[in-house]
Design a protein around this motif. Structure first.
Motif, PDB file in Angstrom:
ATOM      1  N   GLY A   9       0.820  -1.198   0.000  1.00 57.57           N
ATOM      2  CA  GLY A   9       0.000   0.000   0.000  1.00 57.57           C
ATOM      3  C   GLY A   9       0.866   1.264   0.000  1.00 57.57           C
ATOM      4  N   ARG A  10       0.388   2.275  -0.677  1.00 64.20           N
ATOM      5  CA  ARG A  10       1.097   3.561  -0.726  1.00 64.20           C
ATOM      6  C   ARG A  10       0.199   4.622  -1.316  1.00 64.20           C
ATOM      7  N   LEU A  11       0.740   5.804  -1.483  1.00 63.72           N
ATOM      8  CA  LEU A  11       0.055   6.928  -2.115  1.00 63.72           C
ATOM      9  C   LEU A  11       0.204   6.795  -3.631  1.00 63.72           C
ATOM     10  N   VAL A  12      -0.897   6.904  -4.344  1.00 61.56           N
ATOM     11  CA  VAL A  12      -0.852   6.752  -5.795  1.00 61.56           C
ATOM     12  C   VAL A  12      -1.864   7.692  -6.447  1.00 61.56           C
ATOM     13  N   GLN A  13      -1.535   8.149  -7.625  1.00 59.74           N
ATOM     14  CA  GLN A  13      -2.420   9.055  -8.341  1.00 59.74           C
ATOM     15  C   GLN A  13      -3.573   8.274  -8.980  1.00 59.74           C
ATOM     16  N   ALA A  14      -4.717   8.912  -9.063  1.00 58.45           N
ATOM     17  CA  ALA A  14      -5.873   8.287  -9.714  1.00 58.45           C
ATOM     18  C   ALA A  14      -5.502   7.831 -11.120  1.00 58.45           C
ATOM     19  N   GLY A  15      -5.978   6.653 -11.477  1.00 61.34           N
ATOM     20  CA  GLY A  15      -5.639   6.064 -12.767  1.00 61.34           C
ATOM     21  C   GLY A  15      -4.443   5.140 -12.705  1.00 61.34           C
ATOM     22  N   GLY A  16      -3.735   5.183 -11.604  1.00 60.19           N
ATOM     23  CA  GLY A  16      -2.543   4.362 -11.444  1.00 60.19           C
ATOM     24  C   GLY A  16      -2.863   2.953 -10.987  1.00 60.19           C
ATOM     25  N   SER A  17      -1.805   2.193 -10.733  1.00 66.66           N
ATOM     26  CA  SER A  17      -1.925   0.791 -10.347  1.00 66.66           C
ATOM     27  C   SER A  17      -1.091   0.500  -9.108  1.00 66.66           C
ATOM     28  N   LEU A  18      -1.537  -0.505  -8.375  1.00 71.74           N
ATOM     29  CA  LEU A  18      -0.797  -1.019  -7.223  1.00 71.74           C
ATOM     30  C   LEU A  18      -1.000  -2.519  -7.176  1.00 71.74           C
ATOM     31  N   ARG A  19      -0.025  -3.202  -6.624  1.00 74.45           N
ATOM     32  CA  ARG A  19      -0.215  -4.613  -6.313  1.00 74.45           C
ATOM     33  C   ARG A  19       0.028  -4.810  -4.822  1.00 74.45           C
ATOM     34  N   LEU A  20      -1.004  -5.288  -4.152  1.00 74.46           N
ATOM     35  CA  LEU A  20      -0.887  -5.634  -2.749  1.00 74.46           C
ATOM     36  C   LEU A  20      -0.528  -7.105  -2.617  1.00 74.46           C
ATOM     37  N   SER A  21       0.236  -7.391  -1.588  1.00 73.15           N
ATOM     38  CA  SER A  21       0.600  -8.775  -1.289  1.00 73.15           C
ATOM     39  C   SER A  21       0.202  -9.099   0.140  1.00 73.15           C
ATOM     40  N   CYS A  22      -0.105 -10.348   0.369  1.00 77.57           N
ATOM     41  CA  CYS A  22      -0.399 -10.826   1.718  1.00 77.57           C
ATOM     42  C   CYS A  22       0.333 -12.141   1.905  1.00 77.57           C
ATOM     43  N   ALA A  23       1.344 -12.123   2.749  1.00 75.53           N
ATOM     44  CA  ALA A  23       2.129 -13.319   3.033  1.00 75.53           C
ATOM     45  C   ALA A  23       1.562 -14.014   4.261  1.00 75.53           C
ATOM     46  N   VAL A  24       1.373 -15.314   4.150  1.00 72.60           N
ATOM     47  CA  VAL A  24       0.777 -16.103   5.219  1.00 72.60           C
ATOM     48  C   VAL A  24       1.807 -17.078   5.777  1.00 72.60           C
ATOM     49  N   SER A  25       1.887 -17.152   7.068  1.00 69.94           N
ATOM     50  CA  SER A  25       2.795 -18.087   7.711  1.00 69.94           C
ATOM     51  C   SER A  25       2.104 -18.762   8.884  1.00 69.94           C
ATOM     52  N   GLY A  26       2.623 -19.892   9.280  1.00 71.31           N
ATOM     53  CA  GLY A  26       2.129 -20.564  10.462  1.00 71.31           C
ATOM     54  C   GLY A  26       0.930 -21.457  10.247  1.00 71.31           C
TER      55      GLY A  26
END
Length: 123
Positions: A9-26
């Protein structure tokens, strides 16, 4: 104990893209259905996307269909949320969650949660 850690997650301008990740352990990641939810300031937590344990069943909220893509890599114990064509109304804390096998669209059916990652979309 199962741990879920979101990132991307971060600050991004409208129209832009992001990829979120979720790492699972245990835990046995490949046995979990995974969901993404989000919560904007002053609003309730809402469903975004979910994927079942095999990756063969996927669901999206209407508000993100065609823009967001959920995927998982069971070899890396990670679930992803690719977000394209971001809008200011996508601004929220994004959470990943886990439950056994089949997907759900209600937060109450998920019993494992991450701490969240902030996504802020500015115009």
């Amino acid at each position: 104990q199962v741990q879920l850690v979101e990132s991307g997650g971060r600050l991004v301008q409208a129209g832009g893209s992001l990829r979120l990740s979720c790492a699972v352990s245990g835990g046995s990641f490949s046995a979990y259905a995974m969901g993404w939810f989000r919560q904007a300031l002053g609003k309730e937590r809402e469903f975004v996307a979910a994927i079942n344990w095999r990756g063969g069943v996927i669901d999206y909220a209407d508000s993100v269909k065609g823009r967001f893509t959920i995927s998982r890599d069971n070899a890396k114990n990670t679930v992803y949320l690719q977000m394209n064509s971001l809008l200011p109304e996508d601004t929220a804390v994004y959470y990943c969650a886990a439950r056994p096998l089949s997907i759900g669209t209600h937060a109450r059916v998920y019993d494992q949660w991450g701490q969240g990652t902030q996504v802020t979309v500015f115009s």
